[in-house]
Structure formats: C-alpha cells, structure tokens
Scaffold this active site. Structure first.
Site, short mmCIF file in Angstrom:
data_model
loop_
_atom_site.label_atom_id
_atom_site.label_comp_id
_atom_site.label_asym_id
_atom_site.label_seq_id
_atom_site.Cartn_x
_atom_site.Cartn_y
_atom_site.Cartn_z
CB CYS A 255 -0.89 -0.02 1.23
SG CYS A 255 -1.96 -1.45 1.34
N PRO A 258 1.90 7.73 -0.36
CG PRO A 258 2.44 9.74 0.72
CD PRO A 258 1.64 8.48 0.89
N GLY A 259 4.56 6.97 -0.74
CA GLY A 259 5.89 6.42 -0.96
C GLY A 259 6.89 6.66 0.14
N GLY A 260 6.44 7.15 1.29
CA GLY A 260 7.38 7.39 2.39
C GLY A 260 8.12 6.11 2.77
CB CYS A 376 -1.47 6.13 11.11
SG CYS A 376 -2.55 6.46 9.72
C1 LIG Z 1 -1.64 4.55 4.81
S1 LIG Z 1 -1.53 4.82 3.11
C2 LIG Z 1 0.09 4.26 2.75
C3 LIG Z 1 1.19 5.24 3.11
C4 LIG Z 1 2.53 4.82 2.52
N1 LIG Z 1 2.89 3.48 2.87
C5 LIG Z 1 3.64 5.74 2.95
O1 LIG Z 1 4.39 5.43 3.89
O2 LIG Z 1 3.81 6.81 2.35
C6 LIG Z 1 -2.49 3.53 2.44
C7 LIG Z 1 -2.45 3.45 0.92
O3 LIG Z 1 -3.07 2.23 0.54
C8 LIG Z 1 -3.74 2.43 -0.68
N2 LIG Z 1 -4.71 1.34 -0.84
C9 LIG Z 1 -5.97 1.26 -0.38
N3 LIG Z 1 -6.53 0.09 -0.72
C10 LIG Z 1 -5.59 -0.61 -1.41
C11 LIG Z 1 -5.56 -1.88 -2.02
N4 LIG Z 1 -6.64 -2.69 -2.00
N5 LIG Z 1 -4.43 -2.27 -2.64
C12 LIG Z 1 -3.34 -1.48 -2.67
N6 LIG Z 1 -3.31 -0.23 -2.12
C13 LIG Z 1 -4.42 0.19 -1.48
C14 LIG Z 1 -4.34 3.80 -0.53
O4 LIG Z 1 -4.68 4.36 -1.78
C15 LIG Z 1 -3.21 4.55 0.18
O5 LIG Z 1 -2.37 5.18 -0.75
#
Ligand SMILES: C[S@@+](CC[C@H](N)C(=O)[O-])C[C@H]1O[C@@H](n2cnc3c(N)ncnc32)[C@H](O)[C@@H]1O
Length: 440
Positions: A255, A258-260, A376
């Site tokens: 998931c 934004p790529g952090g 989070c």
């Molecule tokens: C908490 S954020 C991730 C933050 C990221 N890991 C970072 O550290 O920058 C969750 C992400 O999961 C994505 N997402 C939601 N459902 C998903 C799915 N079924 N498969 C893959 N990505 C998914 C969302 O669009 C979102 O960008």
C-alpha cells in the site's frame, strides 16, 4: 496582509468542513490557496485552518450557545469566520485587540456588514473566558472535538486512556524527519541544521529520526532538496526497521503511496528488489517523485493488494509491508480534517479491507519470511483484533513483534499512543511465516 490570510482561511474551512463528510482534503485546499500569500500569511492561514479543524466541535458548541438564533445556511462563510476568530482568541497567543479588530473586517469582506457587530460582540465575550473552564463541563467528545462514533470506539477500546489520547491528538505535532542513511548520518544532518541555526534533536525510538524546530516548510531546510532527509513521523519509521530480508532479497510494499516507506525500504535495503504496489493510480506518481528526490529506485505497480492474481508474477517475497488504509485515528493532530470526513460506517469497511489484504498477501510471503502490518490507528478493530483474527486463521503465522516500553497494552503487535513532542499514534505487528530458517 494578515486579513488576506484570514479571508483565505475562511475559504479553506468552508470547503473542508461540509456536512456528512463531504468536504475536501485540508492539505489539498491549503495548497490551492497558498499562491500569492507571503510565507508568514501562509503560516497564519494554515494555523487557522488546522486549529479550527482540531477544535471544531468545541468552537461550534460555544458559538451556538452564545448566539440568539442560528445563522441562515447561506451565511456559512460568516459562521466559519466566527469559528476561526474564536479559535484565534482562545488558542493562539496573538494580541486579542488585533484579533478583535481583524474579524469584523473579514465579515465586511465577505459582504456581510450585518455580521460585524455580532462578530465583535461574540469575540469580545470569548476573550474574557478561558476555554479550559468552559470545556470542563462538556461531554468529552465535545471537549476534545471528535465525532460521537470515534469517541465511543476509543472509550470502548481504551476506557482509561481515551481522554489522554484525544488530548494528545489535538496538540500541534512536531516536525519529524527520517535521515537518508544511504547519503548521510543522523549526526551529520543534525550538525548541518544546527550550523544553520535550527534546533535538531534525535528521536528516541527510531535510529534515523530527528525532530527539528521551529517547524517550517521542509523545503526551507538545508539538505532537504539534496535528499538527505524526508518528512516522516517517528512511529511511522518503525515498521521498516522491523523488516529483514537477504541483501538481494525481494520486498513488497503493498500500500505504497505516497511512498514514504517505499523510499525508506530502498534506503535500508539498497540491493533488494523492491516492488511498490498502489491501488490508486492517481497517487502512484507521488511515489516516483519521492524516490526521484532521494535518487532511489523501486518497481512501481498499479494494482489491488486483495487481487494478487492480477499483478503478481509468482515469485514469492522475503518480506511484505502492509501499511494499510485505516481510520487515521492515530494521526488526528496531523490530519484533523479526517475526523470530519470519515463516517461511522467507514470503519467497518476499512476493517474488512485490511483483513482481505492480509489474507490475500500471506501466500506471497516466502516460508521463513515475514509480513509487517501497520496502521496509523488507535482502534483495536483495525489493530490487535485484526492481527489476532489473522493469527487464528493461519497456523503458519507467528506474532514476532518486539515489545516497547512506550506501548499501550496490546494482545498482539505493538500499539504506540501519540505523545507530546514525539511520535504519532501507530500500530505495527511483525508476522513471521514458518518454514526453513524460521526461529524457535
Ligand atoms: C496509509 S496509506 C500508505 C502510506 C505509505 N505506505 C507511505 O508510507 O507513504 C495507504 C495506501 O493504501 C492504498 N490502498 C488502499 N486500498 C488498497 C488496495 N486494495 N491495494 C493497494 N493499495 C491500497 C491507498 O490508496 C493509500 O495510498
């Protein structure tokens, strides 16, 4: 002109705080309204917008209690201006007389001269009151400004800690960064910032974390453009530090946007093959931008983590990171608008999706490999209960999360609370898969 900042804050808040969760994202609207404002006015606009989102329910309660009759629906910008004025009187150290003069002018600029007297009278009354005294008598969900469903869930999960968790969730968060260990070291970056008269303090949980003061837009900091560090909360840095893989192993960030954490994985595992998966195609370019700034690389995939049949090539991963979509209840101090955007029913849907992602990705983990699950969130349904349910259904999985003294009690994984001047609320669990190389 500070008045321009206040007028724009009203526009921002009118767009963000709409009924039934229909408002726009605070950060997105702030970015749209920034052009043309001086850095100081951008700071004032952001402070007003974040502050009203943090204390929305409390401010609204006071306002409604002190107005003879509610304003008409068409006067929403005036109502927002009154809330922002009240926030500024109660929660900032700006001189009251300046604030009391400014907001009637904003009402005039909103073409609501009829509201100037009302605004003046209300703010004058508020300036003689202490918000702590006023809020002490109120229900906790109003005092701490959270929707009823979230208060009920937190009180259910953390009967003893719920109020403290919410108090910390309304603090202004510190600026935390993760030093890029491939390019520099924490000491070297701290020394460089200190030489430029910033205060840089080492975090106590993550070996790469620095807290920087005063908190300013990060692109003003020496070393940021060169990719020496990235903005990332200290607790959010921990899931990757729990991961392990062979030097040239294969890692999935499931998931990613934004790529952090994709970037952090590339910093920690320079020779590994890293795949960053994201379901929202519009968010994938942000992952690439982050990697580019840091001169890092990963394979980017647009796909759904619950449907690996559509994107997986069949080669198992040594380690998988699931930084799951969640309620964001642990980071309300950074995303206070999320309190007003999520609705009660959203939580069940998120819990279901998180569970589906875990179950779908487990077969992709090598025997002897690991999956790190993170959110989070502060809610048990998304965290320890999610992991317990997963463990109950997977005999080849073991909870191998290291204990931490700062954690709240949890029957699986590690639940960190938000802490003043330190980490956000965060949960993570390291799940190891039995097989060759698996420990005792
Ligand atoms: C908490 S954020 C991730 C933050 C990221 N890991 C970072 O550290 O920058 C969750 C992400 O999961 C994505 N997402 C939601 N459902 C998903 C799915 N079924 N498969 C893959 N990505 C998914 C969302 O669009 C979102 O960008």
């Amino acid at each position: 002109m500070a008045d321009a900042a206040r007028r724009r804050a009203v526009r921002v808040l009118t767009a963000v705080l709409r009924a039934r969760g229909g408002g726009e994202s605070l950060r997105a609207v702030l970015a749209r309204e920034r052009p043309g404002l001086s850095p100081a006015d951008q700071g004032l606009m952001a402070d007003l917008a974040f502050g009203v989102c943090r204390h929305y329910r409390l401010l609204e309660d006071w306002l409604h209690a002190h107005m003879k009759k509610p304003l008409k629906a068409g006067a929403r910008p005036v109502e927002v201006a009154l809330l922002a004025g009240l926030y500024e009187v109660w929660f900032t150290d700006r001189a009251h007389h300046a604030v009391l003069n400014a907001w009637p002018d904003v009402c005039r600029a909103l073409k609501a001269p009829w509201a100037t007297g009302l605004c003046n009278a209300l703010l004058r009354k508020a300036s003689g009151q202490d918000p702590r005294t006023y809020s002490a008598e109120l229900a906790p969900e109003i005092r701490h400004s959270v929707p009823d469903w979230l208060w009920q869930a937190l009180r259910h999960d953390w009967p003893e800690q719920a109020e403290e968790l919410l108090a910390r969730s309304n603090d202004a968060p510190p600026l935390a960064v993760r030093v890029n260990r491939r390019r520099s070291s924490r000491d070297a970056v701290a020394a460089r910032l200190q030489a430029a008269h910033w205060d840089a303090r080492a975090g106590e949980l993550s070996p790469d974390c620095l807290y920087i003061e005063p908190a300013r837009p990060v692109d003003q900091l020496p070393g940021f453009a060169e990719g020496l560090f990235s903005v990332q909360d200290e607790a959010a840095q921990l899931p990757v530090t729990l991961m392990d893989a062979p030097v040239d192993g294969r890692i999935l960030d499931a998931c990613a946007a934004p790529g952090g954490k994709t970037a952090q994985l590339a910093e920690h595992f320079p020779e590994a093959r890293i795949t960053a998966l994201e379901a929202d195609g519009d968010r994938l370019p942000r992952v690439q931008d982050n990697l580019d700034r840091l001169a890092l690389a990963a394979e980017l995939l647009h796909g759904d983590a619950t449907r690996p049949d559509a994107w997986w090539d069949g080669e198992a991963f040594d380690a998988v990171l699931v930084d799951a979509p969640c309620s964001a209840s642990g980071i309300l101090r950074r995303q206070p608008d999320s309190k007003w955007h999520r609705l009660a029913g959203d939580l069940d849907e998120l819990v279901r999706l998180q569970g589906e992602i875990l179950v779908a990705l487990w077969p992709l983990v090598k025997h002897g490999g690991m999956l790190v699950y993170a959110t989070c969130s502060l809610l048990k349904s998304e965290n320890e209960e999610q992991v317990q349910r997963f463990l109950a259904g997977h005999a080849d999985a073991r909870d191998d999360t290291p204990e931490r003294a700062e954690a709240l009690p949890s029957r699986a994984g590690c639940q960190l609370p938000p802490a003043k001047g330190a980490q956000d609320g965060f949960f993570f669990a390291r799940l190891c898969k039995s097989g060759k190389g698996f420990g005792p």
